[in-house]
Design a protein around this motif. Structure first.
Motif, short mmCIF file in Angstrom:
data_model
loop_
_atom_site.label_atom_id
_atom_site.label_comp_id
_atom_site.label_asym_id
_atom_site.label_seq_id
_atom_site.Cartn_x
_atom_site.Cartn_y
_atom_site.Cartn_z
N LYS A 1 0.80 18.55 -0.86
CA LYS A 1 -0.04 17.54 -1.52
C LYS A 1 0.69 16.80 -2.65
O LYS A 1 0.38 16.95 -3.82
CB LYS A 1 -1.30 18.19 -2.12
CG LYS A 1 -2.24 18.82 -1.11
CD LYS A 1 -3.31 17.84 -0.69
CE LYS A 1 -4.40 18.53 0.09
NZ LYS A 1 -3.92 19.14 1.33
N ILE B 1 0.05 9.29 3.86
CA ILE B 1 -0.76 8.68 4.91
C ILE B 1 -0.28 9.06 6.30
O ILE B 1 -1.03 9.08 7.26
CB ILE B 1 -0.78 7.16 4.72
CG1 ILE B 1 -1.80 6.51 5.64
CG2 ILE B 1 0.60 6.55 4.92
CD1 ILE B 1 -2.21 5.14 5.20
N ALA C 1 -3.71 14.63 -2.52
CA ALA C 1 -3.77 14.26 -1.11
C ALA C 1 -2.38 14.28 -0.49
O ALA C 1 -1.38 14.31 -1.20
CB ALA C 1 -4.37 12.87 -0.97
N ARG D 1 -5.15 10.70 -4.41
CA ARG D 1 -5.96 9.57 -3.95
C ARG D 1 -6.91 9.19 -5.08
O ARG D 1 -7.74 9.99 -5.51
CB ARG D 1 -6.74 9.92 -2.70
CG ARG D 1 -7.48 8.70 -2.11
CD ARG D 1 -8.28 9.06 -0.88
NE ARG D 1 -7.44 9.41 0.26
CZ ARG D 1 -6.81 8.52 1.04
NH1 ARG D 1 -6.93 7.23 0.78
NH2 ARG D 1 -6.07 8.91 2.03
N LEU E 1 -3.31 5.58 -2.79
CA LEU E 1 -2.54 6.82 -2.86
C LEU E 1 -1.40 6.63 -3.87
O LEU E 1 -0.61 5.71 -3.75
CB LEU E 1 -1.95 7.16 -1.49
CG LEU E 1 -2.93 7.74 -0.46
CD1 LEU E 1 -2.25 7.82 0.89
CD2 LEU E 1 -3.41 9.12 -0.89
N LYS F 1 0.83 -1.21 0.00
CA LYS F 1 0.00 0.00 0.00
C LYS F 1 0.86 1.25 0.00
O LYS F 1 0.50 2.25 -0.61
CB LYS F 1 -0.90 0.01 1.24
CG LYS F 1 -2.26 -0.62 1.00
CD LYS F 1 -3.17 -0.27 2.17
CE LYS F 1 -4.07 -1.47 2.49
NZ LYS F 1 -4.59 -1.42 3.85
N GLY G 1 -9.00 11.31 -9.56
CA GLY G 1 -8.51 11.31 -8.18
C GLY G 1 -8.34 12.72 -7.68
O GLY G 1 -8.44 13.69 -8.44
N SER H 1 -9.93 7.99 -7.02
CA SER H 1 -11.34 7.78 -6.72
C SER H 1 -11.96 6.84 -7.76
O SER H 1 -12.88 6.09 -7.46
CB SER H 1 -12.09 9.11 -6.67
OG SER H 1 -11.88 9.82 -7.87
N GLY I 1 -9.23 4.47 -3.78
CA GLY I 1 -8.72 4.70 -2.43
C GLY I 1 -7.21 4.63 -2.33
O GLY I 1 -6.62 4.97 -1.31
#
Lengths: 330, 349
Positions: free
Chosen positions: B44, B92, B89, B48, B63, A189, B86, B50, B61
């Motif tokens: 940024k 995390i 973002a 992300r 990245l 991820k 997207g 979409s 979802g």
């Protein structure tokens, strides 16, 4: 006033009661477990009270993996859940143990995760790979390299604690990392487009997950351990039944402290073994990955070759398949 | 009247300015954090996803690096496929303030699923208990020993070299050892905190005691004070306010070791929550837990500071009813505390 005779009789009765209840209420079996699906599953038995139903008092103690082995090594728990390779490492370190139950084998949860653009282990030639040296995933990596016609000298290993693997890969200072879930999934991820180029699913049986018991506890409480082993079948059945599976996973996720959906992802990478399946691989006397003995012998060679410990272990003495066999008969 | 300057060397601030600056010291980082989180043009570096469109490796979802995303968009456009969508973002590890606030709220309001499992506030109580025992034991041993070392060169020479030596051994290194000796529950955790705090404490306390004004000692000696009097009536009272502040700082050390202590043996307390959430990369929860620890630490320190100002009121200028109370309480018990009664008039034969 109580006559001295009645007093004596009462005292005797009290004493008898106290001692008898003492023998009935033996101390619980203390079992250390940690966050691996095959072990976290025991939380289901704890939550449902299945050990009590089976007539054995079990205290499940939740640890981080490393500290769980420390606690076993210090003699503070009766059993610990470890991989077959780490059972040898623990034993070589002075904490002798016997594997009495195989819970599962890793079926993809251990992975070599590589940066985007790298599609196979062969592409990793001359590149850097982050791995915790001497642990199971080091073994996984070497096994993969060997199959790809390479050896450890064809790559550069970077010592990386497993729980930091995602960050290390994301830093791009290495080209791949070897780690197990949830860290391997987190690495996938963390670096979009990264890929698992080799996993434990490519070599089922490389890593067996077991319950290892101290020889002393096994000698003194064998009947209780058989009961403990028997409960495992009930857990596997609960997770196999579509009607109860979600509830089982919910309990496991709660034990791990995460969302059930997140935890459900790891189930596929762990091949839970029923008592019958497990008894077979624990009893089998082969040299390959299809038995705990064969897999452990390979792990033993690996451990000695990598200086994890100096003396080869008597692998057979670490395995006692008789409890699973007995639990099956009952 | 000319305005007083904001930056006047060694001048106290007016109380309004003090409040203003104190609040700002919290607001500034919060504003920076919010700006980075909410202003679309600041930083940024990621996108992300979409809608994955026709890019095989995209998932909703996920990245993705901004440049990688742009490249894929170009490629799909050239192939006349469905273009992925997207929003920009942050990584995390930088959740927005509202996400952390939400995590904070849900962490406290989520019911434990398992029988016998703990709510977050119960885990926190466990952590606080661990700290309390660790710090109390450490102080009960460390403060008297530190005072002795500070007062008597012989005690110092006998103690400090080895304490200085052990002080450099990292407390976490004792983890497995403490488990072997003390078991897997609360005891080894407390021991780690004691090891982490005690050795520093002895040295810090001893140093504070050594800084007692020599003139006070001379005056006391002139008045005929003997060794024990010097220690109990002069040195200890004179250094008490500073010792109190030392302990406040050392309490912070104890918190630092909590995170190490709690992975020793059975997982417990707030550390279990932090480690587990970090493993699954739920960083909003991790920040929430760190904030909780910060708040508890700051609150404790403020409370201790509040009492300190009143107990040792001769150090601050404000009169205090609390101090009067304490003084009155102890003035009656003075003889009980120091029973060698110099005040009692002796009748001459």
């Amino acid at each position: 006033m109580m006559s001295s005779r009645t007093f004596r009789r009462t005292a005797l009765a009290v004493f008898a009661l106290a001692t008898s209840s003492f023998t009935v209420l033996a101390a619980p079996l203390k079992v250390a477990y940690s966050d691996w699906p095959g072990w976290t599953a025991f939380a289901i038995a704890g939550e449902k009270g299945w050990f009590k139903e089976a007539g054995v008092d079990v205290e499940l103690l939740w640890f981080e993996y490393g500290p769980s082995m420390e606690a076993f090594g210090a003699g503070q728990v009766d059993a610990v859940m470890v991989t077959n390779g780490d059972a040898l490492v623990t034993g070589a370190g002075g904490a002798r143990n016997v594997m009495i139950l195989v819970t599962d084998y890793s079926n993809g949860n251990d992975m070599v995760v590589a940066l985007p653009g790298i599609n196979s282990l062969k592409d990793l030639k001359g590149k850097k790979i982050g791995v915790e040296i001497g642990f199971v995933d080091h073994l996984l990596l070497l096994n993969g390299l060997k199959k790809a016609g390479m050896s450890e000298s064809d790559v550069e290993l970077v010592p990386t604690p497993t729980n930091q693997a995602p960050q290390v890969l994301a830093s791009r200072q290495v080209d791949a990392v070897a780690a197990w879930q949830p860290n391997s999934g987190a690495a996938l991820k963390a670096v979009p487009g990264s890929k698992a180029v080799y996993t434990s699913a490519d070599e089922p049986g490389l890593i067996y997950d077991t319950v290892a018991v101290s020889p002393q506890s096994l000698a003194q409480r064998r009947a209780d351990w058989v009961k403990f082993v028997k409960v495992w079948d009930r857990i596997v059945a609960y997770l196999a039944d579509p009607k109860t599976r979600d509830d089982g996973i919910k309990i496991m996720a709660a034990r791990a402290g995460v969302d059930p959906k997140e935890y459900a992802d790891f189930m596929a990478g762990t091949k839970l073994l029923t008592l019958a399946e497990g008894a077979k691989v624990l009893a089998a006397q082969t040299d390959g990955f299809d038995s705990v003995l064969g897999s452990s012998k390979i792990a033993d060679e690996f451990n000695v070759a990598n200086g994890v410990y100096a003396e080869p272990q008597n692998v057979k003495s670490y395995i006692d398949a008789s409890l699973m066999a007995e639990a099956l008969k009952k | 009247m000319p305005r007083r300057p904001w930056f006047a060397v060694l001048q106290p601030l007016s109380s309004r300015r003090r409040t203003l600056l104190g609040v700002s010291s919290f607001l500034i980082p919060l504003v920076v954090w919010s700006a980075v989180s909410y202003l679309p043009f600041l930083w940024k570096p990621l996108v992300r996803v979409s809608d994955p469109g026709d890019v095989s490796w995209f998932q909703a979802g996920m990245l993705v690096d901004r440049h990688a995303f742009a490249q894929e968009v170009e490629r799909v456009e050239a192939e006349e496929g469905r273009v992925p969508a997207g929003r920009r973002a942050n990584p995390i590890y930088l959740p927005a303030p509202h996400e952390v606030a939400r995590a904070l709220y849900t962490a406290f309001t989520t019911k434990p699923v398992l029988r016998g499992d703990k709510w977050l506030h119960e885990s926190l109580a466990t952590s606080i208990k661990t700290i309390f025992y660790g710090f109390t034991i450490s102080s009960l041993l460390g403060v008297p020993l530190g005072i002795l070392c500070g007062a008597y060169a012989a005690a110092a020479r006998l103690t400090e070299p080895v304490v200085d030596f052990i002080r450099y051994m990292p407390a976490p290194a004792f983890g497995a050892l403490m488990v072997a000796i003390l078991g897997i529950h609360l005891e080894p955790k407390v021991a780690i905190i004691v090891i982490g705090t005690f050795f520093q404490q002895v040295l810090v306390v001893a140093n504070t005691v050594r800084r007692v004004e020599p003139s006070l000692l001379e005056a006391a000696q002139t008045l005929g004070a003997k060794r024990r009097h010097l220690l109990l009536r002069v040195i200890v009272p004179a250094s008490l306010p500073d010792l109190y502040n030392d302990l406040r700082i050392l309490l912070g050390w104890a918190w630092t070791y909590l995170i190490v202590a709690e992975v020793v043996g059975v997982s417990s307390g707030i550390t279990f929550f932090i480690n587990q959430q970090a493993k699954y990369r739920n960083f909003d929860n991790v920040y929430a837990a760190i904030v909780i620890i910060g708040v508890i630490g700051l609150a404790t320190d403020q409370v201790l500071g509040f009492f300190g100002q009143r107990i040792f009121a001769w150090r601050s200028l404000r009169p205090s009813r609390f101090r009067t109370l304490v003084n009155r309480f102890f003035s009656d018990r003075y003889l009980v505390l120091f029973p060698d009664k110099p005040e009692t008039a002796t009748t001459r034969p």
